[in-house]
Design a protein around this motif. Structure first.
Motif, PDB file in Angstrom:
ATOM      1  N   GLN A 109      -2.209  -7.482  11.098  1.00 25.94           N
ATOM      2  CA  GLN A 109      -2.324  -7.166  10.044  1.00 25.94           C
ATOM      3  C   GLN A 109      -2.726  -7.021   9.030  1.00 25.94           C
ATOM      4  OE1 GLN A 109      -2.739 -11.949  10.193  1.00 25.94           O
ATOM      5  NE2 GLN A 109      -0.383 -12.188   9.546  1.00 25.94           N
ATOM      6  N   PHE A 110      -3.534  -6.831   9.261  1.00 23.96           N
ATOM      7  CA  PHE A 110      -4.403  -4.948   7.992  1.00 23.96           C
ATOM      8  C   PHE A 110      -4.284  -4.101   8.261  1.00 23.96           C
ATOM      9  CE2 PHE A 110      -8.052  -8.188   7.715  1.00 23.96           C
ATOM     10  CZ  PHE A 110      -8.629  -7.678   6.585  1.00 23.96           C
ATOM     11  N   VAL A 111      -3.837  -3.437  10.058  1.00 21.54           N
ATOM     12  CA  VAL A 111      -2.210  -1.885   9.558  1.00 21.54           C
ATOM     13  C   VAL A 111      -0.854  -2.680   8.568  1.00 21.54           C
ATOM     14  CG1 VAL A 111      -1.428  -0.957  11.487  1.00 21.54           C
ATOM     15  CG2 VAL A 111      -3.277  -1.808  11.754  1.00 21.54           C
ATOM     16  N   SER A 112      -0.688  -4.143   8.882  1.00 24.64           N
ATOM     17  CA  SER A 112       0.779  -4.458   8.484  1.00 24.64           C
ATOM     18  C   SER A 112       0.572  -3.711   6.916  1.00 24.64           C
ATOM     19  CB  SER A 112       1.629  -5.148   9.158  1.00 24.64           C
ATOM     20  OG  SER A 112       1.530  -5.222  10.191  1.00 24.64           O
ATOM     21  N   TYR A 113       0.087  -5.130   7.221  1.00 25.60           N
ATOM     22  CA  TYR A 113       0.154  -5.657   4.753  1.00 25.60           C
ATOM     23  C   TYR A 113      -1.409  -4.709   4.352  1.00 25.60           C
ATOM     24  CZ  TYR A 113       1.842  -9.666   6.497  1.00 25.60           C
ATOM     25  OH  TYR A 113       3.027 -10.310   7.339  1.00 25.60           O
ATOM     26  N   ASN A 114      -2.178  -4.072   4.706  1.00 22.56           N
ATOM     27  CA  ASN A 114      -3.261  -2.868   4.103  1.00 22.56           C
ATOM     28  C   ASN A 114      -2.836  -1.706   4.112  1.00 22.56           C
ATOM     29  OD1 ASN A 114      -5.350  -4.986   2.865  1.00 22.56           O
ATOM     30  ND2 ASN A 114      -5.546  -3.297   1.686  1.00 22.56           N
ATOM     31  N   PHE A 115      -1.793  -1.720   5.405  1.00 21.57           N
ATOM     32  CA  PHE A 115      -1.590   0.084   5.168  1.00 21.57           C
ATOM     33  C   PHE A 115      -2.733   0.878   5.967  1.00 21.57           C
ATOM     34  CE2 PHE A 115       1.019  -1.572   2.269  1.00 21.57           C
ATOM     35  CZ  PHE A 115       2.124  -1.224   3.242  1.00 21.57           C
ATOM     36  N   LEU A 116      -3.420   0.306   6.724  1.00 21.30           N
ATOM     37  CA  LEU A 116      -4.850   1.233   7.319  1.00 21.30           C
ATOM     38  C   LEU A 116      -4.222   1.322   8.840  1.00 21.30           C
ATOM     39  CD1 LEU A 116      -8.170  -1.555   6.657  1.00 21.30           C
ATOM     40  CD2 LEU A 116      -6.553   0.254   5.127  1.00 21.30           C
ATOM     41  N   ARG A 117      -4.716   2.921   9.007  1.00 22.13           N
ATOM     42  CA  ARG A 117      -5.014   2.570  10.575  1.00 22.13           C
ATOM     43  C   ARG A 117      -6.128   2.433  11.738  1.00 22.13           C
ATOM     44  NH1 ARG A 117      -5.615   7.003   6.440  1.00 22.13           N
ATOM     45  NH2 ARG A 117      -3.400   8.657   6.422  1.00 22.13           N
ATOM     46  N   PRO A 118      -5.262   1.584  12.491  1.00 13.33           N
ATOM     47  CA  PRO A 118      -6.509   1.462  13.302  1.00 13.33           C
ATOM     48  C   PRO A 118      -7.350   1.436  13.176  1.00 13.33           C
ATOM     49  CG  PRO A 118      -4.320   1.970  14.496  1.00 13.33           C
ATOM     50  CD  PRO A 118      -4.076   2.440  13.087  1.00 13.33           C
ATOM     51  N   ILE A 119      -8.248   3.125  13.022  1.00 16.94           N
ATOM     52  CA  ILE A 119     -10.003   3.369  13.334  1.00 16.94           C
ATOM     53  C   ILE A 119     -10.543   2.832  12.255  1.00 16.94           C
ATOM     54  CG2 ILE A 119      -9.096   5.537  12.118  1.00 16.94           C
ATOM     55  CD1 ILE A 119     -11.905   6.310  14.685  1.00 16.94           C
ATOM     56  N   GLU A 120      -9.533   1.995  10.941  1.00 17.46           N
ATOM     57  CA  GLU A 120     -10.094   2.235   9.899  1.00 17.46           C
ATOM     58  C   GLU A 120      -9.943   0.871   9.285  1.00 17.46           C
ATOM     59  OE1 GLU A 120      -7.829   5.714   6.484  1.00 17.46           O
ATOM     60  OE2 GLU A 120      -7.473   3.495   7.171  1.00 17.46           O
ATOM     61  N   VAL A 121      -9.094  -0.158  10.643  1.00 21.85           N
ATOM     62  CA  VAL A 121      -9.745  -1.208  10.479  1.00 21.85           C
ATOM     63  C   VAL A 121     -10.706  -1.232  11.765  1.00 21.85           C
ATOM     64  CG1 VAL A 121      -8.802  -3.214  11.689  1.00 21.85           C
ATOM     65  CG2 VAL A 121      -7.219  -2.256  10.331  1.00 21.85           C
ATOM     66  N   CYS A 122     -11.175  -0.685  12.567  1.00 18.75           N
ATOM     67  CA  CYS A 122     -12.235  -0.916  13.445  1.00 18.75           C
ATOM     68  C   CYS A 122     -14.052  -0.695  12.669  1.00 18.75           C
ATOM     69  CB  CYS A 122     -11.675  -0.013  14.459  1.00 18.75           C
ATOM     70  SG  CYS A 122     -10.831  -0.384  15.917  1.00 18.75           S
ATOM     71  N   ARG A 123     -13.656   0.060  11.503  1.00 18.20           N
ATOM     72  CA  ARG A 123     -14.550  -0.200  10.494  1.00 18.20           C
ATOM     73  C   ARG A 123     -15.504  -0.878   9.409  1.00 18.20           C
ATOM     74  NH1 ARG A 123     -12.182   6.127   9.307  1.00 18.20           N
ATOM     75  NH2 ARG A 123     -12.658   7.348  11.144  1.00 18.20           N
ATOM     76  N   LEU A 124     -13.705  -1.586   9.254  1.00 18.89           N
ATOM     77  CA  LEU A 124     -14.427  -2.706   8.757  1.00 18.89           C
ATOM     78  C   LEU A 124     -15.181  -4.252   8.675  1.00 18.89           C
ATOM     79  CD1 LEU A 124     -10.819  -4.316   7.728  1.00 18.89           C
ATOM     80  CD2 LEU A 124     -12.348  -2.966   6.821  1.00 18.89           C
ATOM     81  N   LYS A 125     -16.465  -4.455   7.929  1.00 15.38           N
ATOM     82  CA  LYS A 125     -17.348  -5.141   8.052  1.00 15.38           C
ATOM     83  C   LYS A 125     -17.246  -6.473   7.086  1.00 15.38           C
ATOM     84  CE  LYS A 125     -21.363  -1.744   9.792  1.00 15.38           C
ATOM     85  NZ  LYS A 125     -22.782  -1.313   9.149  1.00 15.38           N
ATOM     86  N   VAL A 126     -17.239  -7.415   7.186  1.00 14.73           N
ATOM     87  CA  VAL A 126     -17.648  -8.050   6.477  1.00 14.73           C
ATOM     88  C   VAL A 126     -17.614  -8.222   5.027  1.00 14.73           C
ATOM     89  CG1 VAL A 126     -18.416 -11.699   6.569  1.00 14.73           C
ATOM     90  CG2 VAL A 126     -18.218 -10.676   8.782  1.00 14.73           C
ATOM     91  N   GLY A 127     -18.799  -7.388   5.387  1.00 11.06           N
ATOM     92  CA  GLY A 127     -19.052  -6.903   3.499  1.00 11.06           C
ATOM     93  C   GLY A 127     -17.462  -5.965   3.005  1.00 11.06           C
ATOM     94  N   ASP A 128     -17.615  -5.539   3.587  1.00  6.23           N
ATOM     95  CA  ASP A 128     -16.403  -4.866   3.113  1.00  6.23           C
ATOM     96  C   ASP A 128     -15.016  -5.384   2.576  1.00  6.23           C
ATOM     97  OD1 ASP A 128     -17.661  -2.175   3.880  1.00  6.23           O
ATOM     98  OD2 ASP A 128     -17.078  -2.424   5.865  1.00  6.23           O
ATOM     99  N   LEU A 129     -15.170  -6.807   2.471  1.00  7.28           N
ATOM    100  CA  LEU A 129     -13.798  -7.576   2.209  1.00  7.28           C
ATOM    101  C   LEU A 129     -14.377  -8.895   0.954  1.00  7.28           C
ATOM    102  CD1 LEU A 129     -13.087  -7.025   5.194  1.00  7.28           C
ATOM    103  CD2 LEU A 129     -11.764  -9.059   4.466  1.00  7.28           C
ATOM    104  N   ASP A 130     -14.508  -7.994  -0.698  1.00  8.17           N
ATOM    105  CA  ASP A 130     -14.308  -8.797  -1.701  1.00  8.17           C
ATOM    106  C   ASP A 130     -12.834  -9.434  -2.186  1.00  8.17           C
ATOM    107  OD1 ASP A 130     -15.623  -9.664  -3.948  1.00  8.17           O
ATOM    108  OD2 ASP A 130     -15.663  -7.723  -5.601  1.00  8.17           O
ATOM    109  N   LEU A 131     -13.726 -11.037  -1.105  1.00  6.23           N
ATOM    110  CA  LEU A 131     -12.705 -12.092  -1.479  1.00  6.23           C
ATOM    111  C   LEU A 131     -12.227 -12.254  -3.305  1.00  6.23           C
ATOM    112  CD1 LEU A 131     -12.741 -13.801   1.843  1.00  6.23           C
ATOM    113  CD2 LEU A 131     -11.333 -11.682   1.208  1.00  6.23           C
ATOM    114  N   VAL A 132     -13.422 -12.519  -3.733  1.00  9.50           N
ATOM    115  CA  VAL A 132     -13.394 -12.834  -5.601  1.00  9.50           C
ATOM    116  C   VAL A 132     -12.716 -11.873  -6.014  1.00  9.50           C
ATOM    117  CG1 VAL A 132     -14.376 -13.798  -7.540  1.00  9.50           C
ATOM    118  CG2 VAL A 132     -16.070 -14.191  -5.015  1.00  9.50           C
ATOM    119  N   ASP A 133     -13.211 -10.448  -5.728  1.00  9.82           N
ATOM    120  CA  ASP A 133     -12.096  -9.499  -6.785  1.00  9.82           C
ATOM    121  C   ASP A 133     -10.814  -8.970  -6.102  1.00  9.82           C
ATOM    122  OD1 ASP A 133     -12.215  -8.498  -9.210  1.00  9.82           O
ATOM    123  OD2 ASP A 133     -13.044  -6.306  -8.375  1.00  9.82           O
TER     124      ASP A 133
END
Length: 442
Positions: free
Chosen positions: A281-305
């Motif tokens: 879904q991160f690949v589909s809805y945020n149009f990320l490359r698979p390796i970009e999804v693998c780089r994500l850390k929990v702190g990279d998501l700002d759910l408030v903003d």
């Protein structure tokens, strides 16, 4: 190596118009008492014996008092530090050519009251200050390195420049090139200047024969990058690898899923593999490359903003919005460590001791089980979801906006650096198709 060889090179490159004089013999190369043209026919013992002797350039000059030709001091140029024929002969040929130019220019050891090296320094200095009608010559090398030292320099430099994902690939291609050189009689102690454009082309041809145009082009790119390090460090004068042509290679791209395929895969993933389902879904809805999804850390998501911070291919940090359709799919992340990786084999938000390239390969292999379930071949993969949803988004937006308006908005969403790059991407995935033109054929 002494500056003598470099001075001869400089005179050879800068001096062009000389008057011929007949007071000297043509410089010749002594190669240990053997015929260099028959080198391959010599036994190993004969070759070793020749290399044990000093190699040099020699010539004679006419003594003005006796009018006899007198043998002058041999010019070795430091070549005997090399233990292979290729390096010695390559350097001595340059020395010989430079000496011919100096002699034709009028150097006379009996009249100039200076040594040949002093004369070269004088000529080199005057030629660089003389006004030129032609473009400046390339900068001369100041360092002579062996192949081993040159490769160590290139790899060490690139290790400090490339990221952890790019460097292993670069190192692998350069080491394969180095191995090929060794297998083709270019020893580690050979001079790096013996690796010519012709040699590199020969190697690239072998890569092409054993793999594909794409691999050959990738090898060319990395070797060119390696040689640029040598140019930047004054080891070589020019990067001739850049002049080697790039072959036409058909890019390998994953196919776009049909609406039914995408719907069926989603339904199966949701129950069979929830972690991989969210990854997709991160690949589909945020149009990320698979390796970009693998780089994500929990702190990279700002759910408030509702912002997503990701290290992308074309910039250090890219900020993207998190669409509501993805927000609804996310689990509660509040209790998780911000430094934890978002995706790991067994949990969302956990530690995983693996580099990003290995993490991407893991999820690619994990998704292969899903492909096998649906009987999908190698033309489909995780990247296919990015193609699928960009195509879907383009078609929906095109219903109410002009093509230019659609692409302008789409570029902000997909993260393509330029409009041209986006347009090429859309053409490659066949996102833009014409309406039915049947009525035009009646």
């Amino acid at each position: 190596m002494s500056s003598f060889f470099l001075l001869l090179q400089k005179v050879h490159e800068n001096v062009h118009d000389f008057s011929m004089k007949l007071n000297y013999t043509e410089p010749k190369i002594y190669t240990g008492g053997v015929d260099i043209n028959s080198w391959t026919k010599l036994s190993k013992t004969q070759q070793k014996e020749a290399l044990k002797k000093d190699w040099y350039v020699y010539y004679s000059f006419r003594n003005p008092k006796t009018q006899r030709l007198v043998r002058q001091t041999n010019i070795k140029g430091g070549v005997n530090r090399y233990s292979d024929k290729r390096s010695r002969y390559h350097i001595l040929k340059t020395v010989k050519k430079g000496l011919e130019i100096v002699l034709s220019d009028g150097f006379n050891p009996y009249q100039d009251n200076m040594s040949l090296e002093e004369y070269l320094k004088s000529k080199s200095s005057s030629s660089t200050t003389k006004p030129k009608s032609k473009p400046e010559v390339l900068k001369l090398p100041e360092i002579i390195l062996s192949i081993e030292d040159a490769f160590n320099l290139g790899l060490t430099t690139k290790e400090n420049i490339l990221n952890s994902n790019s460097y292993p690939k670069f190192r692998s291609r350069i080491n394969r090139f180095n191995k090929w050189l060794n297998e083709n009689n270019y020893t580690s102690k050979s001079c790096i200047t013996t690796v010519t454009k012709k040699v590199v082309i020969h190697y690239l041809n072998s890569v092409l024969q054993n793999s594909s145009p794409r691999n050959r082009n990738n090898a060319r790119t990395d070797i060119a990058s390696f040689f640029q390090v040598l140019v930047d460090n004054d080891v070589l004068q020019e990067n001739f690898v850049k002049k080697i042509n790039v072959l036409k290679a058909v890019p390998e791209r994953n196919k776009t899923y049909t609406p039914k395929q995408q719907k069926d895969i989603y339904a199966y993933l949701k129950s069979a593999d929830p972690i991989l389902y969210l990854f997709v879904q991160f690949v589909s809805y945020n149009f990320l490359r698979p390796i970009e999804v693998c780089r994500l850390k929990v702190g990279d998501l700002d759910l408030v903003d509702r912002k997503l911070y990701v290290r992308a291919k074309n910039q250090p940090v890219k900020i993207k919005i998190i669409p509501d359709i993805l927000i609804k799919e996310l689990p509660d992340l509040k209790s998780l460590n911000n430094d934890a990786l978002l995706f790991t084999p067994h949990n969302i938000g956990d530690n995983w001791d693996a580099n990003e390239s290995n993490r991407r390969d893991y999820f690619t292999k994990r998704f292969k089980k899903i492909k096998d379930h649906f009987g999908l071949g190698k033309d489909y993969g995780l990247y296919s979801f990015r193609h699928t949803f960009i195509t879907k988004l383009y078609k929906e937006m095109a219903k109410t906006a002009t093509p230019f308006e659609v692409k302008s908005k789409l570029q902000l969403i997909t993260g393509h650096a330029t409009m041209k790059a986006l347009e090429q991407y859309l053409r490659d995935i066949d996102a833009v198709l014409p309406e039915d033109y049947s009525k035009l054929l009646k």
